[in-house]
Design a protein around this motif. Sequence first.
Motif, mmCIF file in Angstrom:
data_model
loop_
_atom_site.group_PDB
_atom_site.id
_atom_site.type_symbol
_atom_site.label_atom_id
_atom_site.label_comp_id
_atom_site.label_asym_id
_atom_site.label_seq_id
_atom_site.Cartn_x
_atom_site.Cartn_y
_atom_site.Cartn_z
ATOM 1 N N GLY A 64 0.817 -1.213 0.000
ATOM 2 C CA GLY A 64 0.000 0.000 0.000
ATOM 3 C C GLY A 64 0.847 1.257 0.000
ATOM 4 N N ARG A 65 0.219 2.361 -0.357
ATOM 5 C CA ARG A 65 0.898 3.651 -0.363
ATOM 6 C C ARG A 65 0.501 4.409 0.902
ATOM 7 N NH1 ARG A 65 0.086 5.808 -6.612
ATOM 8 N NH2 ARG A 65 0.320 3.774 -7.639
ATOM 9 N N LEU A 66 1.505 4.824 1.667
ATOM 10 C CA LEU A 66 1.285 5.569 2.900
ATOM 11 C C LEU A 66 2.005 6.903 2.772
ATOM 12 C CD1 LEU A 66 2.092 2.721 5.476
ATOM 13 C CD2 LEU A 66 -0.110 3.237 4.404
ATOM 14 N N LEU A 67 1.278 7.994 2.960
ATOM 15 C CA LEU A 67 1.863 9.327 2.892
ATOM 16 C C LEU A 67 1.652 10.041 4.216
ATOM 17 C CD1 LEU A 67 0.659 10.549 -0.637
ATOM 18 C CD2 LEU A 67 2.865 9.523 -0.046
ATOM 19 N N VAL A 68 2.641 10.831 4.609
ATOM 20 C CA VAL A 68 2.526 11.693 5.784
ATOM 21 C C VAL A 68 2.502 13.131 5.277
ATOM 22 C CG1 VAL A 68 3.537 12.374 7.988
ATOM 23 C CG2 VAL A 68 3.816 10.027 7.158
ATOM 24 N N LEU A 69 1.351 13.800 5.430
ATOM 25 C CA LEU A 69 1.168 15.134 4.867
ATOM 26 C C LEU A 69 1.231 16.195 5.962
ATOM 27 C CD1 LEU A 69 -1.792 14.441 2.399
ATOM 28 C CD2 LEU A 69 0.670 14.270 1.974
ATOM 29 N N ASN A 70 1.985 17.256 5.703
ATOM 30 C CA ASN A 70 2.066 18.344 6.678
ATOM 31 C C ASN A 70 0.861 19.273 6.548
ATOM 32 O OD1 ASN A 70 2.533 20.045 4.469
ATOM 33 N ND2 ASN A 70 4.754 20.106 4.799
ATOM 34 N N GLU A 71 0.876 20.381 7.275
ATOM 35 C CA GLU A 71 -0.275 21.295 7.287
ATOM 36 C C GLU A 71 -0.571 21.871 5.907
ATOM 37 O OE1 GLU A 71 -2.319 21.917 9.706
ATOM 38 O OE2 GLU A 71 -1.283 20.813 11.281
ATOM 39 N N GLU A 72 0.440 21.931 5.047
ATOM 40 C CA GLU A 72 0.239 22.465 3.696
ATOM 41 C C GLU A 72 -0.249 21.394 2.720
ATOM 42 O OE1 GLU A 72 3.199 23.260 5.495
ATOM 43 O OE2 GLU A 72 1.986 24.988 6.109
ATOM 44 N N GLY A 73 -0.384 20.151 3.198
ATOM 45 C CA GLY A 73 -0.871 19.082 2.348
ATOM 46 C C GLY A 73 0.180 18.471 1.455
ATOM 47 N N VAL A 74 1.453 18.694 1.764
ATOM 48 C CA VAL A 74 2.545 18.087 0.988
ATOM 49 C C VAL A 74 3.287 17.115 1.895
ATOM 50 C CG1 VAL A 74 2.769 20.088 -0.523
ATOM 51 C CG2 VAL A 74 4.155 19.954 1.554
ATOM 52 N N PRO A 75 3.980 16.125 1.294
ATOM 53 C CA PRO A 75 4.668 15.128 2.131
ATOM 54 C C PRO A 75 5.650 15.755 3.109
ATOM 55 C CG PRO A 75 4.511 14.357 -0.128
ATOM 56 C CD PRO A 75 4.025 15.775 -0.140
ATOM 57 N N ALA A 76 5.546 15.340 4.367
ATOM 58 C CA ALA A 76 6.446 15.841 5.402
ATOM 59 C C ALA A 76 7.807 15.171 5.273
ATOM 60 C CB ALA A 76 5.848 15.561 6.781
ATOM 61 N N VAL A 77 8.839 15.864 5.702
ATOM 62 C CA VAL A 77 10.173 15.255 5.700
ATOM 63 C C VAL A 77 10.238 14.236 6.833
ATOM 64 C CG1 VAL A 77 11.230 17.333 4.761
ATOM 65 C CG2 VAL A 77 11.127 17.026 7.242
ATOM 66 N N PRO A 78 11.078 13.187 6.705
ATOM 67 C CA PRO A 78 11.196 12.201 7.789
ATOM 68 C C PRO A 78 11.497 12.876 9.132
ATOM 69 C CG PRO A 78 12.300 11.407 5.831
ATOM 70 C CD PRO A 78 11.893 12.828 5.539
ATOM 71 N N GLY A 79 10.801 12.400 10.161
ATOM 72 C CA GLY A 79 10.957 12.983 11.486
ATOM 73 C C GLY A 79 9.960 14.068 11.797
ATOM 74 N N GLN A 80 9.327 14.631 10.741
ATOM 75 C CA GLN A 80 8.342 15.694 10.948
ATOM 76 C C GLN A 80 6.941 15.089 11.000
ATOM 77 O OE1 GLN A 80 7.517 18.268 7.564
ATOM 78 N NE2 GLN A 80 7.232 20.043 8.917
ATOM 79 N N PRO A 81 6.153 15.390 12.036
ATOM 80 C CA PRO A 81 4.809 14.807 12.118
ATOM 81 C C PRO A 81 3.854 15.403 11.107
ATOM 82 C CG PRO A 81 5.167 16.320 13.948
ATOM 83 C CD PRO A 81 6.476 16.204 13.229
ATOM 84 N N GLY A 82 2.897 14.596 10.715
ATOM 85 C CA GLY A 82 1.845 15.044 9.805
ATOM 86 C C GLY A 82 0.718 14.036 9.812
ATOM 87 N N GLU A 83 -0.303 14.285 9.010
ATOM 88 C CA GLU A 83 -1.448 13.381 8.956
ATOM 89 C C GLU A 83 -1.155 12.206 8.033
ATOM 90 O OE1 GLU A 83 -6.272 13.232 8.042
ATOM 91 O OE2 GLU A 83 -5.091 14.955 7.361
ATOM 92 N N LEU A 84 -1.452 10.996 8.498
ATOM 93 C CA LEU A 84 -1.274 9.797 7.691
ATOM 94 C C LEU A 84 -2.467 9.627 6.759
ATOM 95 C CD1 LEU A 84 0.157 7.123 6.998
ATOM 96 C CD2 LEU A 84 -1.076 6.085 8.922
ATOM 97 N N VAL A 85 -2.176 9.434 5.456
ATOM 98 C CA VAL A 85 -3.212 9.086 4.485
ATOM 99 C C VAL A 85 -2.821 7.751 3.863
ATOM 100 C CG1 VAL A 85 -3.874 11.483 4.076
ATOM 101 C CG2 VAL A 85 -2.167 10.421 2.588
ATOM 102 N N ILE A 86 -3.828 6.908 3.583
ATOM 103 C CA ILE A 86 -3.571 5.510 3.202
ATOM 104 C C ILE A 86 -4.292 5.159 1.902
ATOM 105 C CG2 ILE A 86 -3.876 3.096 3.883
ATOM 106 C CD1 ILE A 86 -3.842 4.020 6.796
ATOM 107 N N ALA A 87 -3.559 4.532 1.002
ATOM 108 C CA ALA A 87 -4.148 3.932 -0.198
ATOM 109 C C ALA A 87 -3.630 2.506 -0.269
ATOM 110 C CB ALA A 87 -3.755 4.711 -1.447
ATOM 111 N N ASP A 88 -4.464 1.534 0.104
ATOM 112 C CA ASP A 88 -4.051 0.132 -0.011
ATOM 113 C C ASP A 88 -5.242 -0.700 -0.449
ATOM 114 O OD1 ASP A 88 -5.616 -0.368 2.248
ATOM 115 O OD2 ASP A 88 -3.937 -0.957 3.533
ATOM 116 N N SER A 89 -5.043 -2.010 -0.536
ATOM 117 C CA SER A 89 -6.090 -2.876 -1.077
ATOM 118 C C SER A 89 -7.294 -2.993 -0.153
ATOM 119 C CB SER A 89 -5.511 -4.273 -1.343
ATOM 120 O OG SER A 89 -5.066 -4.862 -0.134
#
Length: 548
Positions: A312-337
């Motif tokens: 599956g694809r897991l993304l961590v998005l920051n407040e601006e809605g772009v992928p956060a750098v490793p170590g930076q917290p953000g919202e997890l969004v999930i695309a899997d089967s």
Amino acid sequence: MRFWRTALKRRKRAVNLLEKFDEIFAKQRESVAITGNLGHITYRRLDEWTRAIGSELRRMGLGKNDVVSVETANKLEAIVLLLGIVRSGAAYCVIPADYPEHRRTLMRSKVGAKAVLGSAEFRRLTASGLAEEVLPEPAIREEDSLLYVIFTSGSTGEPKPVAIEDRSIRKIAGHAEFYAGTVMGQFAPLEFDASVYELFGGLLNGMTLRMVDKEESLDFDLLPAILAELDTAFLTTRLFNLYVDECPEALSRLELILTGGERGSADHLKRAARSSRVLHVYGPTETTVFATRYAVRGDETEIPIGQSFDGGRLLVLNEEGVPAVPGQPGELVIADSGLMRAYIGEPEANEKAILVIGGVRYYRTGDSVYEDRDGNLVYVERRDRQVKIAGYRVELGEIERCAQAYGLRRDCVAHYDGSRLILLITDDVEPEGLRSHLKSRLPHYMIPSVKYAAQVPMNGNGKTDAKALTAIREEAEAAADAGTDILGVVEKVLRSPVVPDKTFLDLGGDSIQAMEIIWELGGKGYELDLDLLFRCTLEEIVDHVQAS
């Protein structure tokens, strides 16, 4: 090698759920499928009963994408009924029989239930010979068939009906790492999505399900014998922590433990990993039970929730809605089967929950995570557990972690209901010592009232019961009346305003005034001695008197 994986290797085309059940029923014929204090049945009997139920529903014209409600207080009956619904080609929705009729009617309406099955239907259909008759057309199950509807817990608003399709089961039932031995504990209520792992995963891998009801799961006289029967079990975070604290030796007999549902305690996870294989799992209902997993080694300082196990694809998005750098917290969004079809009849909720990036649908979890240096996701907090206190944004999990750093070995939980912040602990520690530790590390607005309980209250799903925590807070407010009495007496004797975080001596009190305070409070029913009055802050004295 488990049955599901073997079947997939043997066939080039996709094998649907009906064929999988037919194969496992034929292979496990005389093995025990389900057992518990409600009785036990073999795979052969389960095959006969579910075939009869499925046949009757087909006669009623039910099939693909039709929803049938299961409403019986008997869990064994409910399991047989819902599997019969699956074999008819339809989808099931378990609605607890003890819900008020108005609520059950509303839930049926939301999912568009075409039929309702309960104890009466179970007895009638399993006693009949309907399965032997020839049906005009066979049941149909395809990858996009609706399999079940489960309502969310409602922690972020009104519960919503989550629609899951057949395609989503493969990632759970087909992942060999999730199964060990031959007997799986069946702890979860059937209206909770962990039951999907137990029922479909356990049965499609040829295991015996050992049903464990709520009373049994909390009876520490019975529990060791029950755990001795099991090889594999999924335990919610709170139940897992409780078992690690109360019956670690019995828990150690399990070969495999999966646990998740709330933020995990590194100490509890590491203790269990000394004797059993422990998988820390994570996944919202909307992504079919589990979306990530992490095998606990036992030497970690922080236990991640891990990585996707099905590509599956897991993304961590920051407040601006772009992928956060490793170590930076953000919202997890999930695309899997396992991604849900949708919330049934909830267009606005679907629009908020589903995010499309590059043509791919992602589910917005509402959970804050970050990626560690090894590429594992570390769970931080539910975003709805971020609260505003005195204008400051507070993560309740930070208070819990700070308390655990004091050396707590057992469970704890922070709770804020909009007016009062409490920390419920289950360790037997001196509250003034813990409070001093918290004060040395947290700002003043994050210092909770520390309350003791035998265990963290759990709801029917085995998660933290927020309503019960609010009740504890209300009890604390009632106890605060005693605090008003105590501080009032001190203020009267000293003839000056008091400061709760100062000691009696800090406020200029002497031994004669101390005796006057002890005498007057004794007349009100409060026990106090000189050592306590001289040594502790007034706030700590109030807590001590309330506790005693």
